[in-house]
Design a protein around this motif. Sequence first.
Motif, PDB file in Angstrom:
ATOM      1  N   PHE A 123       1.132  -1.465   0.266  1.00  0.00           N
ATOM      2  CA  PHE A 123       0.236   0.198  -0.286  1.00  0.00           C
ATOM      3  C   PHE A 123       1.283   0.858   0.497  1.00  0.00           C
ATOM      4  O   PHE A 123       1.712   0.974   0.961  1.00  0.00           O
ATOM      5  CB  PHE A 123      -0.759   0.219   1.118  1.00  0.00           C
ATOM      6  CG  PHE A 123      -1.968   1.106   1.270  1.00  0.00           C
ATOM      7  CD1 PHE A 123      -3.312   1.532   0.999  1.00  0.00           C
ATOM      8  CD2 PHE A 123      -1.221   2.377   1.886  1.00  0.00           C
ATOM      9  CE1 PHE A 123      -4.065   1.939   1.090  1.00  0.00           C
ATOM     10  CE2 PHE A 123      -2.560   3.076   2.441  1.00  0.00           C
ATOM     11  CZ  PHE A 123      -3.601   3.070   1.412  1.00  0.00           C
ATOM     12  N   HIS A 124       0.413   2.644  -0.740  1.00  0.00           N
ATOM     13  CA  HIS A 124       1.647   3.138  -0.579  1.00  0.00           C
ATOM     14  C   HIS A 124       1.017   4.711  -0.274  1.00  0.00           C
ATOM     15  O   HIS A 124      -0.592   4.572  -0.869  1.00  0.00           O
ATOM     16  CB  HIS A 124       2.199   3.410  -2.252  1.00  0.00           C
ATOM     17  CG  HIS A 124       2.746   2.065  -2.712  1.00  0.00           C
ATOM     18  ND1 HIS A 124       3.939   1.735  -2.491  1.00  0.00           N
ATOM     19  CD2 HIS A 124       2.259   0.204  -2.797  1.00  0.00           C
ATOM     20  CE1 HIS A 124       4.093   0.820  -3.055  1.00  0.00           C
ATOM     21  NE2 HIS A 124       3.619   0.491  -3.230  1.00  0.00           N
ATOM     22  N   PHE A 482      -1.123  -4.567  -5.434  1.00  0.00           N
ATOM     23  CA  PHE A 482      -0.723  -3.451  -5.002  1.00  0.00           C
ATOM     24  C   PHE A 482      -1.899  -1.997  -4.830  1.00  0.00           C
ATOM     25  O   PHE A 482      -3.072  -1.996  -5.362  1.00  0.00           O
ATOM     26  CB  PHE A 482      -0.128  -2.282  -6.520  1.00  0.00           C
ATOM     27  CG  PHE A 482       0.439  -0.884  -6.551  1.00  0.00           C
ATOM     28  CD1 PHE A 482       1.681  -0.768  -6.562  1.00  0.00           C
ATOM     29  CD2 PHE A 482      -0.602  -0.067  -6.664  1.00  0.00           C
ATOM     30  CE1 PHE A 482       1.955   0.631  -6.436  1.00  0.00           C
ATOM     31  CE2 PHE A 482      -0.125   0.716  -7.332  1.00  0.00           C
ATOM     32  CZ  PHE A 482       0.835   1.662  -7.234  1.00  0.00           C
ATOM     33  N   HIS A 483      -1.816  -1.256  -3.918  1.00  0.00           N
ATOM     34  CA  HIS A 483      -3.119  -0.217  -4.069  1.00  0.00           C
ATOM     35  C   HIS A 483      -2.114   0.973  -3.068  1.00  0.00           C
ATOM     36  O   HIS A 483      -1.315   1.009  -2.733  1.00  0.00           O
ATOM     37  CB  HIS A 483      -3.807  -0.419  -2.564  1.00  0.00           C
ATOM     38  CG  HIS A 483      -4.870  -1.324  -3.216  1.00  0.00           C
ATOM     39  ND1 HIS A 483      -6.100  -1.281  -4.233  1.00  0.00           N
ATOM     40  CD2 HIS A 483      -4.826  -3.266  -3.684  1.00  0.00           C
ATOM     41  CE1 HIS A 483      -7.005  -2.214  -4.592  1.00  0.00           C
ATOM     42  NE2 HIS A 483      -6.088  -2.801  -4.179  1.00  0.00           N
ATOM     43  N   HIS A 484      -3.263   2.570  -2.995  1.00  0.00           N
ATOM     44  CA  HIS A 484      -2.936   3.445  -3.163  1.00  0.00           C
ATOM     45  C   HIS A 484      -3.527   4.355  -2.011  1.00  0.00           C
ATOM     46  O   HIS A 484      -4.692   4.000  -2.037  1.00  0.00           O
ATOM     47  CB  HIS A 484      -2.743   4.449  -4.451  1.00  0.00           C
ATOM     48  CG  HIS A 484      -1.726   5.787  -5.189  1.00  0.00           C
ATOM     49  ND1 HIS A 484      -2.559   7.162  -4.159  1.00  0.00           N
ATOM     50  CD2 HIS A 484      -0.261   5.862  -4.387  1.00  0.00           C
ATOM     51  CE1 HIS A 484      -1.970   7.757  -4.053  1.00  0.00           C
ATOM     52  NE2 HIS A 484      -0.497   7.559  -3.959  1.00  0.00           N
ATOM     53  N   THR A 530      -4.145  -7.169  -8.733  1.00  0.00           N
ATOM     54  CA  THR A 530      -4.913  -5.801  -8.698  1.00  0.00           C
ATOM     55  C   THR A 530      -5.909  -5.461  -8.922  1.00  0.00           C
ATOM     56  O   THR A 530      -5.512  -5.562 -10.287  1.00  0.00           O
ATOM     57  CB  THR A 530      -3.317  -4.889  -8.103  1.00  0.00           C
ATOM     58  OG1 THR A 530      -3.492  -3.734  -7.066  1.00  0.00           O
ATOM     59  CG2 THR A 530      -2.640  -4.989  -9.094  1.00  0.00           C
ATOM     60  N   ARG A 531      -6.661  -4.613  -9.166  1.00  0.00           N
ATOM     61  CA  ARG A 531      -7.656  -3.513  -9.371  1.00  0.00           C
ATOM     62  C   ARG A 531      -6.470  -2.490  -9.716  1.00  0.00           C
ATOM     63  O   ARG A 531      -7.285  -1.274 -10.220  1.00  0.00           O
ATOM     64  CB  ARG A 531      -9.049  -3.628  -9.274  1.00  0.00           C
ATOM     65  CG  ARG A 531      -9.681  -4.893  -8.753  1.00  0.00           C
ATOM     66  CD  ARG A 531     -11.164  -5.256  -8.112  1.00  0.00           C
ATOM     67  NE  ARG A 531     -11.439  -6.822  -8.701  1.00  0.00           N
ATOM     68  CZ  ARG A 531     -12.427  -6.326  -8.306  1.00  0.00           C
ATOM     69  NH1 ARG A 531     -13.235  -6.170  -6.959  1.00  0.00           N
ATOM     70  NH2 ARG A 531     -13.336  -8.299  -8.069  1.00  0.00           N
ATOM     71  N   HIS A 532      -6.021  -2.086  -8.952  1.00  0.00           N
ATOM     72  CA  HIS A 532      -5.371  -1.245  -9.158  1.00  0.00           C
ATOM     73  C   HIS A 532      -4.366  -0.902  -9.993  1.00  0.00           C
ATOM     74  O   HIS A 532      -2.521  -1.139  -9.415  1.00  0.00           O
ATOM     75  CB  HIS A 532      -4.455  -0.073  -7.521  1.00  0.00           C
ATOM     76  CG  HIS A 532      -4.297   1.146  -8.050  1.00  0.00           C
ATOM     77  ND1 HIS A 532      -5.173   2.411  -7.101  1.00  0.00           N
ATOM     78  CD2 HIS A 532      -2.963   2.055  -8.281  1.00  0.00           C
ATOM     79  CE1 HIS A 532      -4.456   3.536  -7.127  1.00  0.00           C
ATOM     80  NE2 HIS A 532      -3.741   2.874  -7.937  1.00  0.00           N
ATOM     81  N   THR A 533      -4.133  -0.906 -11.601  1.00  0.00           N
ATOM     82  CA  THR A 533      -3.137  -1.497 -11.987  1.00  0.00           C
ATOM     83  C   THR A 533      -2.174  -0.395 -12.431  1.00  0.00           C
ATOM     84  O   THR A 533      -0.847  -0.492 -13.034  1.00  0.00           O
ATOM     85  CB  THR A 533      -3.655  -1.708 -13.029  1.00  0.00           C
ATOM     86  OG1 THR A 533      -4.680  -1.066 -13.838  1.00  0.00           O
ATOM     87  CG2 THR A 533      -4.870  -3.169 -13.842  1.00  0.00           C
ATOM     88  N   THR A 534      -2.609   0.570 -12.658  1.00  0.00           N
ATOM     89  CA  THR A 534      -1.530   2.282 -13.054  1.00  0.00           C
ATOM     90  C   THR A 534      -1.737   3.318 -11.911  1.00  0.00           C
ATOM     91  O   THR A 534      -2.713   3.650 -11.852  1.00  0.00           O
ATOM     92  CB  THR A 534      -2.341   2.551 -14.115  1.00  0.00           C
ATOM     93  OG1 THR A 534      -2.147   1.459 -14.765  1.00  0.00           O
ATOM     94  CG2 THR A 534      -0.815   3.983 -14.787  1.00  0.00           C
TER      95      THR A 534
END
Length: 813
Positions: A123-124, A482-484, A530-534
């Motif tokens: 997570f970012h 990956f997530h933000h 992940t569904r958060h690709t970019t």
Amino acid sequence: MCRRNALHFSRGALAALGFTALTGLGCPAAFAQAVTGAPGATITLDGKQLPPPPPNFGGVIKEKASESQPWWAPRVVPPKGAPNVLLIMTDDQGFGAPSTFGGVIPTPAMDRIANQGLRFTNFHSTSLCSPTRAALITGRNHHSVGAGVVGEIATGYPGYDSIIPIEKGTIGTILRENGYATSWFGKNHNTPSYQSSQAGPFNQWPTGMGFEYFYGFVGGDASQWQPNLYRNTTAIYPFEGNPTWNLETAMADEAIHYVKQLKEIAPEKPWLVYYVPGATHAPHHPTPEWVKKISDMHLFDEGWNKLRETIFANQKRLGIMPENAQLTPWPRELPEWDSLGLEEKKLFIKQADIYGAYLAYADNEIGRVIQAVDDLGELDNTLIIYIGGDNGASAEGMLNGTPNEFTTFNGIPVPVKDQLLWYPFWGSERTFPHFAAAWAWAMDTPFKWVKQVPSHFGGTSQGVAMSWPGHIDDAGGIRRQFHHVIDIVPTILEATGIPTPQTINGIEQRPIEGVSMMYTWDKANVDAATRHTTQYFEMLGNRAIYDNGWVAATTPATRPWELSTATPPDVISGYNWELYNVNDDPTQFNDLAAKMPDKLKQMQDLFYSEAKKYNVLPLDNSTLSRWNTPRPNLTAGRTEFAYSGELSGVPPSAAPSVLNKSYTITAEVEIPEGGAEGMIVTEGGRFGGYGLFLSKGDFGVGRGRVVFLYNLLDLKRTMWEGPELEPGKHEIVFAFKSDGPGLGKGGTGVLSVDGKDVATNSVEHTIPVTFPEDESFDVGQDTRTGVALVEYRYDAPFKFTGKINELTFKLDQ
């Protein structure tokens, strides 16, 4: 009893009003669309238009009340089963600091949430404070909401002006309009610095951004012993006369009282509590009890290199890092522990002990809030999101740390031998401390780099624990998708069943830019893609792009532990780029740029495409110059200021700035019979600033002497001393002639009383960049901390006991 013969709207009319469900007192679900008009009737919105248009009166009005029928608009409530939301985020924490993610510092509250829910290890954040916070509460990228940098260095471009646009409403506004109680406790680094005075405007304060109640401080940091504390938009001073008071405990008390009060008054009303303590941003201010607890554990005695190895081994053991992860190398720019002398090690261990105590203390207070929710029987009905930091650990203490963070912001390193003078009371109210940069690198284990650096995960990786009993059923599970930070708002909206609004206050809303993380909650989806690709990253010209497991990143051209006046490299052509496959290399260990130039070029092109989409342009890698860039404020263009009586709590952005210029302060005062004492005017405090005052004296001796004191960042104090003032009217003038132009130049000051020069003195240096931002400009008193230390010491608020008829400032351009 349900009144089935009551007037009601058609389904079409209700839909047009934005209503989807309605219940009255005792009305069965089958009649959810009927508007009974009974007090206590409720309605759930379709959420497209916030607030919804007011419904037409649904009763009957005739000439006589006895022949008429009253009607009440229904109360808005969230969808059935919508949970409370406790959204927690600490400050400057570092991925590898808490025990929850392999660190050595005990964080049992975070452990509790992770063990009953999930740990997210990929997570970012944005890599810096207010940008992450703006993204967190809006669900949009930081440049999309004007927060490309911290507000103190905002510039006049849409991505950098520190203004959250009205077409990008916050989670506070959305939940409030859908029937939630909303509150914000702790750090507010999203009110533009030039709008933070008593003159407002207040639409960019928490209470103007959808949070009905605010208890916290405004700005990047604050003393936890004497903070610039507000309740809603009013400054408060509960610490005066209470030397054991600390904000970490006080805000936990306040939040506990808030949720308990809601439970007792409106037990069915769900709430959003946004809980964001100042810990562990400098100043590191734990209580003595926590200092002893952590110091007695000897967690840091073997130094930062050994600490990294310990943390990394823990991360492998706990499954935080996969087996193929490699510990990134120690940077050449930072010293190896074994190269240090005994005095250096002694100081640096103390710095880390205080930091560890601060994190453990903050987690303990967070745990008290969580336990209060449990004690109220609300834990199973509460989505808890606990984010470990708003960016990586901070290296802003410079190479050796500092007893006063504002030395860093003014570009002044403090030698170890001088820091040892503060060693006995490090972390107390007598210091504003930060640790050495090498500790920050260690706290970001296993990654490279630190806060301010968005290109590498040391600046952006944040451990997240998330729980909601009965909904997240993979207790203790780990998720690597990956997530933000922009994914938190859509997660909350999906969990509550509340849709993203099309309009707020008549303004069409721009799309949410994050994606919900709820798909990861199901145990069957532990390995789901992940569904958060970019996701792009950018801060201060340094940048990166993530895309389907690949990261292209610039090599940082400047060091976060240095405040340099050197010209930075060309923001486009002056940076090297690195390339990583983080699916196979989660710590960014193996740079593939030389081997895969075509892939690197593809990723670079993608970055610039995203940059155009989200207001990242124009890129700007300047730092120091942006501190002083012109921006809207209440003092712009003014060279003369006039005051009288008392005025307190004015932030630097609304005060006459005496930095790097010549100036004259003139005070027309009236002294009563028996003499007077107290502050006439001051800005700053113990850790830097100035004050013009009449002395307190000792045992009645020396009271009422005219004094001007200049405090150079708690490193040196220079005083101009005049006579004791007799009863009657007097004119006091302090005129300073700068040796400038230039930052931090010295100069000569002359103090005169009733037209006669009484003291002349020179200073070699002045404060070049900023006074302490958690202090204020005060007339007739001194709030928070005093500028004097030993000689002429006084206790705040040190009110002036005479009368200030007029106080003027005249500033040279």
